[in-house]
Design a protein around this motif. Structure first.
Motif, PDB file in Angstrom:
ATOM      1  N   THR A  55       0.776  -1.266   0.077  1.00 48.82           N
ATOM      2  CA  THR A  55       0.049  -0.033  -0.067  1.00 48.82           C
ATOM      3  C   THR A  55       0.840   1.386  -0.019  1.00 48.82           C
ATOM      4  O   THR A  55       1.938   1.237   0.584  1.00 48.82           O
ATOM      5  CB  THR A  55      -0.986   0.126   1.231  1.00 48.82           C
ATOM      6  N   ASP A  56       0.291   2.396  -0.382  1.00 51.61           N
ATOM      7  CA  ASP A  56       0.985   3.635  -0.185  1.00 51.61           C
ATOM      8  C   ASP A  56       1.247   3.954   1.040  1.00 51.61           C
ATOM      9  O   ASP A  56       0.432   3.687   1.880  1.00 51.61           O
ATOM     10  CB  ASP A  56      -0.096   4.571  -0.947  1.00 51.61           C
ATOM     11  N   PHE A  57       2.459   4.807   1.079  1.00 48.01           N
ATOM     12  CA  PHE A  57       2.813   5.338   2.513  1.00 48.01           C
ATOM     13  C   PHE A  57       1.880   6.511   2.842  1.00 48.01           C
ATOM     14  O   PHE A  57       1.722   6.542   4.042  1.00 48.01           O
ATOM     15  CB  PHE A  57       4.275   5.701   2.619  1.00 48.01           C
ATOM     16  N   ASP A  58       1.211   7.118   1.913  1.00 50.55           N
ATOM     17  CA  ASP A  58       0.429   8.102   2.374  1.00 50.55           C
ATOM     18  C   ASP A  58      -0.953   7.549   2.875  1.00 50.55           C
ATOM     19  O   ASP A  58      -1.880   7.189   2.064  1.00 50.55           O
ATOM     20  CB  ASP A  58       0.400   9.319   1.221  1.00 50.55           C
ATOM     21  N   PRO A  59      -1.462   7.992   4.020  1.00 47.62           N
ATOM     22  CA  PRO A  59      -2.537   7.373   4.625  1.00 47.62           C
ATOM     23  C   PRO A  59      -3.864   8.291   3.859  1.00 47.62           C
ATOM     24  O   PRO A  59      -4.814   7.803   4.067  1.00 47.62           O
ATOM     25  CB  PRO A  59      -2.451   7.825   6.211  1.00 47.62           C
ATOM     26  N   ASP A  60      -3.411   9.463   3.255  1.00 45.86           N
ATOM     27  CA  ASP A  60      -4.556   9.971   2.561  1.00 45.86           C
ATOM     28  C   ASP A  60      -4.857   9.604   1.208  1.00 45.86           C
ATOM     29  O   ASP A  60      -6.047   9.953   0.652  1.00 45.86           O
ATOM     30  CB  ASP A  60      -4.125  11.526   2.503  1.00 45.86           C
ATOM     31  N   GLN A  61      -4.200   8.425   0.661  1.00 48.96           N
ATOM     32  CA  GLN A  61      -4.583   8.004  -0.408  1.00 48.96           C
ATOM     33  C   GLN A  61      -5.532   6.704  -0.216  1.00 48.96           C
ATOM     34  O   GLN A  61      -5.161   6.108   0.748  1.00 48.96           O
ATOM     35  CB  GLN A  61      -3.211   7.384  -1.080  1.00 48.96           C
ATOM     36  N   PRO A  62      -6.331   6.709  -1.115  1.00 48.09           N
ATOM     37  CA  PRO A  62      -7.070   5.240  -1.048  1.00 48.09           C
ATOM     38  C   PRO A  62      -6.369   4.155  -1.270  1.00 48.09           C
ATOM     39  O   PRO A  62      -5.460   3.999  -1.763  1.00 48.09           O
ATOM     40  CB  PRO A  62      -8.119   5.381  -2.338  1.00 48.09           C
ATOM     41  N   LEU A  63      -6.799   3.026  -0.325  1.00 44.82           N
ATOM     42  CA  LEU A  63      -6.308   1.835  -0.247  1.00 44.82           C
ATOM     43  C   LEU A  63      -6.705   1.069  -1.494  1.00 44.82           C
ATOM     44  O   LEU A  63      -5.546   0.409  -1.873  1.00 44.82           O
ATOM     45  CB  LEU A  63      -6.538   1.257   1.141  1.00 44.82           C
ATOM     46  N   LEU A  64      -7.697   1.198  -2.123  1.00 50.38           N
ATOM     47  CA  LEU A  64      -8.203   0.643  -3.260  1.00 50.38           C
ATOM     48  C   LEU A  64      -8.286   1.568  -4.234  1.00 50.38           C
ATOM     49  O   LEU A  64      -8.788   2.370  -3.998  1.00 50.38           O
ATOM     50  CB  LEU A  64      -9.216  -0.404  -2.927  1.00 50.38           C
ATOM     51  N   PRO A  65      -8.118   1.039  -5.524  1.00 47.87           N
ATOM     52  CA  PRO A  65      -8.555   1.436  -6.550  1.00 47.87           C
ATOM     53  C   PRO A  65     -10.144   1.867  -6.819  1.00 47.87           C
ATOM     54  O   PRO A  65     -10.620   0.767  -6.572  1.00 47.87           O
ATOM     55  CB  PRO A  65      -7.866   1.137  -7.816  1.00 47.87           C
ATOM     56  N   GLU A  66     -10.511   2.841  -7.231  1.00 46.10           N
ATOM     57  CA  GLU A  66     -12.137   2.956  -7.571  1.00 46.10           C
ATOM     58  C   GLU A  66     -12.444   1.824  -8.590  1.00 46.10           C
ATOM     59  O   GLU A  66     -13.646   1.525  -8.381  1.00 46.10           O
ATOM     60  CB  GLU A  66     -12.421   4.262  -8.222  1.00 46.10           C
ATOM     61  N   ALA A  67     -11.852   1.206  -9.522  1.00 45.02           N
ATOM     62  CA  ALA A  67     -12.134   0.213 -10.004  1.00 45.02           C
ATOM     63  C   ALA A  67     -12.145  -1.226  -9.429  1.00 45.02           C
ATOM     64  O   ALA A  67     -12.706  -2.309 -10.072  1.00 45.02           O
ATOM     65  CB  ALA A  67     -11.280  -0.022 -11.307  1.00 45.02           C
ATOM     66  N   ALA A  68     -11.835  -1.208  -8.274  1.00 49.06           N
ATOM     67  CA  ALA A  68     -11.578  -2.685  -7.367  1.00 49.06           C
ATOM     68  C   ALA A  68     -13.140  -3.084  -7.186  1.00 49.06           C
ATOM     69  O   ALA A  68     -14.145  -2.419  -7.103  1.00 49.06           O
ATOM     70  CB  ALA A  68     -10.872  -2.201  -5.932  1.00 49.06           C
ATOM     71  N   ARG A  69     -13.146  -4.392  -7.151  1.00 51.25           N
ATOM     72  CA  ARG A  69     -14.488  -5.007  -6.757  1.00 51.25           C
ATOM     73  C   ARG A  69     -14.347  -5.863  -5.589  1.00 51.25           C
ATOM     74  O   ARG A  69     -13.535  -6.537  -5.508  1.00 51.25           O
ATOM     75  CB  ARG A  69     -14.688  -6.222  -8.128  1.00 51.25           C
ATOM     76  N   ILE A  70     -15.292  -5.360  -4.725  1.00 57.01           N
ATOM     77  CA  ILE A  70     -15.345  -5.906  -3.488  1.00 57.01           C
ATOM     78  C   ILE A  70     -16.269  -7.165  -3.580  1.00 57.01           C
ATOM     79  O   ILE A  70     -17.647  -6.717  -4.075  1.00 57.01           O
ATOM     80  CB  ILE A  70     -15.637  -5.169  -2.386  1.00 57.01           C
ATOM     81  N   GLU A  71     -16.011  -8.246  -3.483  1.00 57.92           N
ATOM     82  CA  GLU A  71     -17.026  -9.438  -3.698  1.00 57.92           C
ATOM     83  C   GLU A  71     -17.521 -10.041  -2.492  1.00 57.92           C
ATOM     84  O   GLU A  71     -18.515 -10.737  -2.764  1.00 57.92           O
ATOM     85  CB  GLU A  71     -16.264 -10.495  -4.470  1.00 57.92           C
ATOM     86  N   GLN A  72     -16.902 -10.021  -1.239  1.00 55.27           N
ATOM     87  CA  GLN A  72     -17.058 -10.731  -0.259  1.00 55.27           C
ATOM     88  C   GLN A  72     -16.717  -9.990   0.943  1.00 55.27           C
ATOM     89  O   GLN A  72     -15.783  -9.499   1.000  1.00 55.27           O
ATOM     90  CB  GLN A  72     -16.518 -12.200  -0.385  1.00 55.27           C
ATOM     91  N   ALA A  73     -17.685 -10.050   2.094  1.00 59.30           N
ATOM     92  CA  ALA A  73     -17.362  -9.303   3.344  1.00 59.30           C
ATOM     93  C   ALA A  73     -17.466 -10.279   4.528  1.00 59.30           C
ATOM     94  O   ALA A  73     -18.588 -10.899   4.338  1.00 59.30           O
ATOM     95  CB  ALA A  73     -18.122  -8.033   3.454  1.00 59.30           C
ATOM     96  N   GLU A  74     -16.567 -10.438   5.437  1.00 58.93           N
ATOM     97  CA  GLU A  74     -16.987 -11.312   6.541  1.00 58.93           C
ATOM     98  C   GLU A  74     -16.661 -10.610   7.980  1.00 58.93           C
ATOM     99  O   GLU A  74     -15.750  -9.951   7.804  1.00 58.93           O
ATOM    100  CB  GLU A  74     -15.897 -12.560   6.383  1.00 58.93           C
ATOM    101  N   LEU A  75     -17.512 -10.880   8.934  1.00 62.51           N
ATOM    102  CA  LEU A  75     -17.136 -10.150  10.114  1.00 62.51           C
ATOM    103  C   LEU A  75     -16.623 -11.198  10.959  1.00 62.51           C
ATOM    104  O   LEU A  75     -17.242 -12.488  11.113  1.00 62.51           O
ATOM    105  CB  LEU A  75     -18.497  -9.780  10.565  1.00 62.51           C
ATOM    106  N   LEU A  76     -15.275 -10.873  11.555  1.00 63.60           N
ATOM    107  CA  LEU A  76     -14.805 -11.942  12.398  1.00 63.60           C
ATOM    108  C   LEU A  76     -14.601 -11.385  13.788  1.00 63.60           C
ATOM    109  O   LEU A  76     -14.681 -10.088  14.032  1.00 63.60           O
ATOM    110  CB  LEU A  76     -13.102 -11.895  11.885  1.00 63.60           C
ATOM    111  N   GLN A  77     -14.448 -12.382  14.963  1.00 64.65           N
ATOM    112  CA  GLN A  77     -14.299 -12.051  16.090  1.00 64.65           C
ATOM    113  C   GLN A  77     -12.843 -11.312  16.261  1.00 64.65           C
ATOM    114  O   GLN A  77     -11.794 -11.927  15.516  1.00 64.65           O
ATOM    115  CB  GLN A  77     -14.170 -13.146  17.039  1.00 64.65           C
ATOM    116  N   GLY A  78     -12.731 -10.116  16.928  1.00 68.50           N
ATOM    117  CA  GLY A  78     -11.633  -9.598  16.921  1.00 68.50           C
ATOM    118  C   GLY A  78     -11.411  -9.321  18.411  1.00 68.50           C
ATOM    119  O   GLY A  78     -11.690  -9.916  19.247  1.00 68.50           O
ATOM    120  N   PRO A  79      -9.664  -9.313  18.563  1.00 68.99           N
ATOM    121  CA  PRO A  79      -8.560  -9.200  17.748  1.00 68.99           C
ATOM    122  C   PRO A  79      -8.520 -10.427  16.844  1.00 68.99           C
ATOM    123  O   PRO A  79      -8.971 -11.343  17.611  1.00 68.99           O
ATOM    124  CB  PRO A  79      -7.418  -8.742  18.518  1.00 68.99           C
ATOM    125  N   LEU A  80      -7.975 -10.443  15.653  1.00 67.32           N
ATOM    126  CA  LEU A  80      -7.790 -11.903  15.087  1.00 67.32           C
ATOM    127  C   LEU A  80      -6.583 -12.838  15.739  1.00 67.32           C
ATOM    128  O   LEU A  80      -5.825 -12.295  16.211  1.00 67.32           O
ATOM    129  CB  LEU A  80      -7.180 -11.671  13.719  1.00 67.32           C
TER     130      LEU A  80
END
Length: 104
Positions: A55-80
């Motif tokens: 990832t980019d060192f600059d925290p103000d830059q988006p982590l994912l490009p706008e064209a990224a496809r998010i296909e699955q989301a899972e909620l996990l017990q934290g901390p991992l």
């Protein structure tokens, strides 16, 4: 028109700040050259971290490009705990977790 990838991540990070006992894992695909490459992203305590790509060192830059496809989301017990990962729920889309009650 739906929410942008950057705004989605910002909103999920904000919700995660108040849920230190939860980790949200997003999986999907990134556009790379002429193909798609899988990615995995974790959101915990207000921060996103890519476990599959640098990832980019600059925290103000988006982590994912706008064209990224998010296909699955899972909620996990934290901390991992990688040796005893505990999945609490799976959703068809990350937008499900924009509702704070989905993190319960």
């Amino acid at each position: 028109m739906g929410i942008s990838v950057a705004e989605l991540l910002l909103q999920l990070e904000e919700i995660s700040r108040s849920r230190a006992d939860r980790v949200l894992r997003l999986r999907g695909a990134l556009p790379v050259a002429e193909a798609w490459e899988p990615f995995e992203l974790l959101i915990f305590r207000g921060f996103s971290s890519s476990v599959s790509h640098p990832t980019d060192f600059d925290p103000d830059q988006p982590l994912l490009p706008e064209a990224a496809r998010i296909e699955q989301a899972e909620l996990l017990q934290g901390p991992l705990n990688p040796q005893a990962e505990q999945c609490l729920s799976r959703a068809s889309g990350a937008e499900t977790y924009l509702d704070p009650s989905a993190w319960l």
